[in-house]
Design a protein around this motif. Structure first.
Motif, PDB file in Angstrom:
ATOM      1  N   ILE A 241       1.327 -11.241  -7.285  1.00 47.99           N
ATOM      2  CA  ILE A 241      -0.520 -10.999  -6.569  1.00 47.99           C
ATOM      3  C   ILE A 241      -1.669 -10.925  -6.976  1.00 47.99           C
ATOM      4  N   PRO A 246      -4.431  -1.722  -4.280  1.00 50.06           N
ATOM      5  CA  PRO A 246      -3.879  -2.024  -2.991  1.00 50.06           C
ATOM      6  C   PRO A 246      -4.715  -2.709  -1.990  1.00 50.06           C
ATOM      7  N   GLN A 247      -6.088  -2.061  -1.988  1.00 44.84           N
ATOM      8  CA  GLN A 247      -6.768  -2.786  -0.937  1.00 44.84           C
ATOM      9  C   GLN A 247      -7.058  -4.507  -1.183  1.00 44.84           C
ATOM     10  N   THR A 249      -4.436  -6.390  -2.779  1.00 45.46           N
ATOM     11  CA  THR A 249      -3.840  -7.264  -2.955  1.00 45.46           C
ATOM     12  C   THR A 249      -2.305  -7.507  -1.608  1.00 45.46           C
ATOM     13  N   VAL A 250      -2.491  -5.737  -0.955  1.00 48.36           N
ATOM     14  CA  VAL A 250      -1.416  -5.586   0.380  1.00 48.36           C
ATOM     15  C   VAL A 250      -2.038  -6.505   1.199  1.00 48.36           C
ATOM     16  N   PRO A 251      -3.256  -6.862   1.640  1.00 52.91           N
ATOM     17  CA  PRO A 251      -3.559  -8.093   2.580  1.00 52.91           C
ATOM     18  C   PRO A 251      -3.033  -9.313   2.248  1.00 52.91           C
ATOM     19  N   LEU A 253      -0.873  -9.967   0.372  1.00 50.91           N
ATOM     20  CA  LEU A 253       0.927  -9.899   0.583  1.00 50.91           C
ATOM     21  C   LEU A 253       1.730 -10.386   2.102  1.00 50.91           C
ATOM     22  N   VAL A 254       0.398  -9.207   2.680  1.00 50.84           N
ATOM     23  CA  VAL A 254       0.699  -9.524   4.182  1.00 50.84           C
ATOM     24  C   VAL A 254       0.558 -10.704   4.913  1.00 50.84           C
ATOM     25  N   LEU A 256       0.785 -13.251   2.871  1.00 52.36           N
ATOM     26  CA  LEU A 256       1.995 -14.540   2.727  1.00 52.36           C
ATOM     27  C   LEU A 256       3.599 -14.068   3.012  1.00 52.36           C
ATOM     28  N   LEU A 257       3.887 -13.069   3.087  1.00 51.56           N
ATOM     29  CA  LEU A 257       5.060 -12.624   4.581  1.00 51.56           C
ATOM     30  C   LEU A 257       4.884 -13.341   5.837  1.00 51.56           C
ATOM     31  N   ARG A 258       3.745 -13.364   5.996  1.00 56.38           N
ATOM     32  CA  ARG A 258       3.265 -13.592   7.882  1.00 56.38           C
ATOM     33  C   ARG A 258       3.400 -15.384   7.981  1.00 56.38           C
ATOM     34  N   GLU A 260       3.342 -17.416   5.085  1.00 55.49           N
ATOM     35  CA  GLU A 260       4.244 -18.261   4.012  1.00 55.49           C
ATOM     36  C   GLU A 260       5.522 -18.587   4.174  1.00 55.49           C
ATOM     37  N   ALA A 261       6.167 -16.717   4.333  1.00 57.17           N
ATOM     38  CA  ALA A 261       7.322 -16.761   4.024  1.00 57.17           C
ATOM     39  C   ALA A 261       7.896 -16.601   6.145  1.00 57.17           C
ATOM     40  N   VAL A 263       8.426 -14.140   7.644  1.00 57.99           N
ATOM     41  CA  VAL A 263       9.769 -12.585   8.046  1.00 57.99           C
ATOM     42  C   VAL A 263       8.836 -11.445   8.241  1.00 57.99           C
ATOM     43  N   ILE A 264       7.960 -11.540   8.933  1.00 60.86           N
ATOM     44  CA  ILE A 264       7.442 -10.125   9.770  1.00 60.86           C
ATOM     45  C   ILE A 264       6.336 -10.932  10.858  1.00 60.86           C
TER      46      ILE A 264
ATOM     47  N   TYR B 289      13.556 -13.661   1.130  1.00 63.26           N
ATOM     48  CA  TYR B 289      12.408 -12.816   0.216  1.00 63.26           C
ATOM     49  C   TYR B 289      12.920 -11.455  -0.008  1.00 63.26           C
ATOM     50  N   TYR B 307       6.990 -12.388  -3.761  1.00 61.71           N
ATOM     51  CA  TYR B 307       6.446 -11.731  -4.062  1.00 61.71           C
ATOM     52  C   TYR B 307       6.594 -10.683  -5.097  1.00 61.71           C
ATOM     53  N   GLY B 308       5.124 -10.500  -5.745  1.00 61.45           N
ATOM     54  CA  GLY B 308       5.386  -9.195  -6.300  1.00 61.45           C
ATOM     55  C   GLY B 308       3.777  -8.301  -6.489  1.00 61.45           C
ATOM     56  N   ILE B 309       3.694  -7.497  -6.696  1.00 55.17           N
ATOM     57  CA  ILE B 309       2.783  -6.289  -6.876  1.00 55.17           C
ATOM     58  C   ILE B 309       2.789  -5.745  -8.281  1.00 55.17           C
ATOM     59  N   ASP B 311       1.754  -2.818  -9.737  1.00 51.67           N
ATOM     60  CA  ASP B 311       1.045  -1.403  -9.181  1.00 51.67           C
ATOM     61  C   ASP B 311       2.027  -0.196  -9.123  1.00 51.67           C
ATOM     62  N   VAL B 319      -0.750   1.550   1.838  1.00 54.21           N
ATOM     63  CA  VAL B 319      -1.177   0.555   2.492  1.00 54.21           C
ATOM     64  C   VAL B 319      -0.674  -0.259   3.212  1.00 54.21           C
ATOM     65  N   GLU B 323      -1.482  -2.190   6.640  1.00 50.39           N
ATOM     66  CA  GLU B 323      -1.795  -3.170   7.300  1.00 50.39           C
ATOM     67  C   GLU B 323      -0.859  -3.645   8.317  1.00 50.39           C
TER      68      GLU B 323
END
Ligand SMILES: Cc1cc2nc3c(=O)[nH]c(=O)nc-3n(C[C@H](O)[C@H](O)[C@H](O)COP(=O)(O)OP(=O)(O)OC[C@H]3O[C@@H](n4cnc5c(N)ncnc54)[C@H](O)[C@@H]3O)c2cc1C
Ligand SMILES: Nc1ncnc2c1ncn2[C@@H]1O[C@H](COP(=O)(O)O)[C@@H](O)[C@H]1O
Lengths: 264, 331
Positions: A241, A246-247, A249-251, A253-254, A256-258, A260-261, A263-264, B289, B307-309, B311, B319, B323
């Motif tokens: 990603i 993180p500000q 990339t993390v959103p 990721l979240v 995608l997890l919600r 696409e995958a 899983v959350i 996953y 998925y990878g970060i 960092d 964070v 989120e």
């Protein structure tokens, strides 16, 4: 206390495993073999028991001639003697067939305790110890983390891993116990140990010496049969990603997890 | 030999384990194909009321072995009940969850009734001729094998938790409850349970967790595992660790994932500061996953991660926790 340790030789855990194109087996050409890591805990524990109570440590190992190297490792660690079951008819067995041969090899031997690894890291069956115990008519306890032999040598207290904790059990002896990480720190073979190992008794037995028929062991004596071997399913290359910190990339990721995958 | 399917329904802390429902869902399909019925076995003390749930998940019949001697699991007692039931009812197939208990019990029962066992399977099914087949990993997941069985019956398998889906329950369905006479004398039990010490909290065991957050050497020290625990809390996840983190004494052996630790199959595995050594991958590569957080873009874990970060995890994980908290608050 006389302890028997069942030791299997397996490919090093670092090995790259390749399946033959016809799916019959793995390609063994370049494999480096070692003592099954879980069995090292068994050898160490047996040596500690001997140091405390006296008696002997016997390595029991079934496999082709290459396994002698692993047997020697056990002897070099300090085991007194070894039994090597070596016969083409013994190869390729499931846990039932393997345990049958191991049980037969123990007939006529004096012992108080049998140690097996919790699992052989090649076939990953996690069955042989329990199966052997049943064939021998002994109790068993799996995944032991601690072992204390009673002073009369008639029972042992073991700590077994159970879900979410440890169970403390009293086990009557003889018994089969399966060993795993956490039980002890296996010693390395010392140089004098390696020298001595060469002279220790190694009893090689073929099928005839075991007194078993060819159809009761190995592939022929198995209850389960491998019909096909395949490489593991490929995992599609993942997404790294992108973003500034993180500000960002993390959103992503979240999301995608919600979405696409799911899983959350 | 019969054409029924028998499921060992493991109970933990007064509840049927999810993996038992997975086995019932798959077992139901098999029983229908074989034209037989689906039964389940409940063992323990004061567990009869759980039979209702097993009925809703497809069991036609529930054998209830309710007895004080079965309160704590001992292989001697449980194997006797299972083996007696199998001998009396001659099922075609017997299924267990490949939990710690299931993996302890199933080989003993298989040996007693002299049949084969496919252990720790990732898939099971019936082929066109109605023959039972199983798929299982070997070499720590570096190869998979398909197994068939020789003539010995029943065909037995233990199946990895989370490998098979659970079908929705039918609340109107009721199972016939059959009480099992438990004929076990204290002499039959050669392993007496003196005590059970809990070391883990209320979270599901790693081997059964649906979500796992793991930390490795990149966590730098035990104190930073607080970040992992916070993330795990908001996700309802169980915490895992690499061997490097366990060997450093930051986490207990119970938490280790990998070749010499636990083999896990969650829906989501989040690896933080874990390089992805072959022995670690051996324990988690069947996760549905995989997410990796690692500051080294060359780390092998990224070849397995969905998925990878790339960092610093000390910045990313808090964070991520925030989120997900926000997301959960939105519902
Ligand atoms: C027989 C045998 C059995 C084994 N069994 C197991 C097993 O069961 N389980 C297991 O895990 N290992 C096992 N191992 C060990 C395995 O080979 C590796 O040594 C181990 O997995 C490494 O752990 P790690 O990934 O945490 O550490 P490392 O390989 O040191 O990786 C640490 C990672 O953290 C990253 N990192 C560092 N700081 C940060 C930061 N601030 N932010 C983000 N990322 C950071 C680094 O880039 C690096 O990739 C076994 C080995 C053998 C020989
Ligand atoms: N060929 C063999 N020779 C000696 N011991 C074995 C053999 N195969 C399995 N074992 C023992 O059984 C344990 C469990 O193996 P498995 O059931 O194959 O996972 C191993 O750790 C060994 O202690």
């Amino acid at each position: 206390m006389n302890v028997v340790v069942c030791v299997k030789q397996v490919p090093d855990t670092e090995s790259v495993i390749k399946v033959k194109p016809d799916g019959s087996d793995i390609i063994t050409d370049d494999l480096k073999y070692v003592m099954n890591p879980y069995d090292e805990y068994g050898v160490e524990e047996a040596l500690q028991i001997k140091e405390k109570f006296g008696g002997s440590v016997t390595i029991l190992c079934m496999g082709p001639s290459r396994v002698v190297e692993t047997i020697r490792t056990g002897l070099a660690m300090g085991a007194d003697k070894a039994i090597h079951l070596d016969d083409p008819a013994l190869e390729g067995g499931d846990a039932f067939a393997t345990a049958k041969a191991l049980a037969e090899a123990l007939k006529g031997i004096e012992y108080d305790l049998v140690l097996c690894g919790k699992q052989a890291v090649d076939d990953d069956l996690s069955q042989t110890g329990q199966t052997l115990a049943e064939l021998l008519g002994f109790p068993h306890a799996s995944l032991i983390q601690k072992l204390e032999i009673a002073d009369d040598n008639k029972s042992a207290t073991v700590h077994c891993q159970v879900e979410g904790g440890l169970a403390v059990l009293d086990v009557s002896l003889p018994a089969v116990l399966t060993t795993q990480k956490g039980l002890n720190e296996p010693r390395y073979a010392s140089l004098p140990g390696i020298m001595k190992a060469k002279k220790k008794p190694l009893d090689t037995k073929d099928l005839a010496a075991l007194g078993l028929s060819a159809d009761s062991v190995g592939c022929a004596g198995s209850k389960t049969i491998i019909t096909k071997m395949t490489p593991p399913p490929e995992r599609a290359a993942g997404k790294v990603i992108e973003g500034e910190g993180p500000q960002e990339t993390v959103p992503k990721l979240v999301q995608l997890l919600r979405e696409e995958a799911k899983v959350i | 030999m019969g054409n029924s399917v028998l499921v060992f329904a493991e109970v933990k802390d007064g509840r049927v384990k999810k993996v038992a429902l997975e086995m019932l869902s798959e077992g139901k399909k098999m029983a229908e194909k074989l034209g037989g019925d689906l039964s389940a076995v409940l063992m323990g003390s004061g567990i009869e009321s759980l039979a209702e749930q097993l009925g809703q998940y497809g069991a036609d019949k529930v054998y209830v072995a309710d007895n004080e001697v079965l309160k704590d699991y001992t292989c001697d007692a449980y194997a006797k009940v299972m083996a007696d039931l199998i001998k009396a009812n001659e099922p075609a197939i017997v299924l267990y969850g490949a939990t710690i208990l299931g993996k302890d019990l199933s080989p003993r029962v298989a040996a007693r009734v002299e049949t084969g066992l496919a252990s720790d399977c990732t898939d099971i099914g019936l082929d066109d001729d109605g023959k039972f087949t199983a798929t299982r990993p070997m070499f720590a997941g570096k190869a998979y094998v398909d197994l068939s069985f020789t003539d010995s019956k029943p065909n037995m398998a233990s199946v990895r938790p989370n490998a098979l889906p659970v079908s929705p329950p039918d609340e109107s369905k009721k199972a016939e409850v059959v009480k099992v006479d438990v004929n076990i004398s204290p002499d039959d039990i050669r392993t007496t349970v003196k005590e059970v010490m809990k070391t883990a909290g209320e979270k599901p065991d790693l081997t059964e967790a649906e979500v796992i957050v793991s930390g490795g050497r990149g966590m730098k020290g035990p104190e930073n595992f607080k970040l992992i625990e916070d993330l795990a809390d908001v996700l309802g996840a169980t915490v895992g660790a690499s061997r490097a983190a366990v060997d450093a004494g930051w986490r207990t052996v119970d938490d280790q994932v990998g070749q010499t630790g636990k083999v896990v199959s969650p829906n989501l595995y989040i690896a933080c500061g874990i390089s992805g050594a072959i022995q670690h991958l051996a324990g988690m590569s069947t996760s549905k996953y995989i997410v990796a957080v690692n500051k080294d873009s060359e780390a092998p874990i990224f070849q397995k991660a969905d998925y990878g970060i790339v960092d610093d995890l000390l910045k990313v994980v808090p964070v991520l926790t925030e989120e997900i908290k926000k997301l959960k608050a939105e519902g």
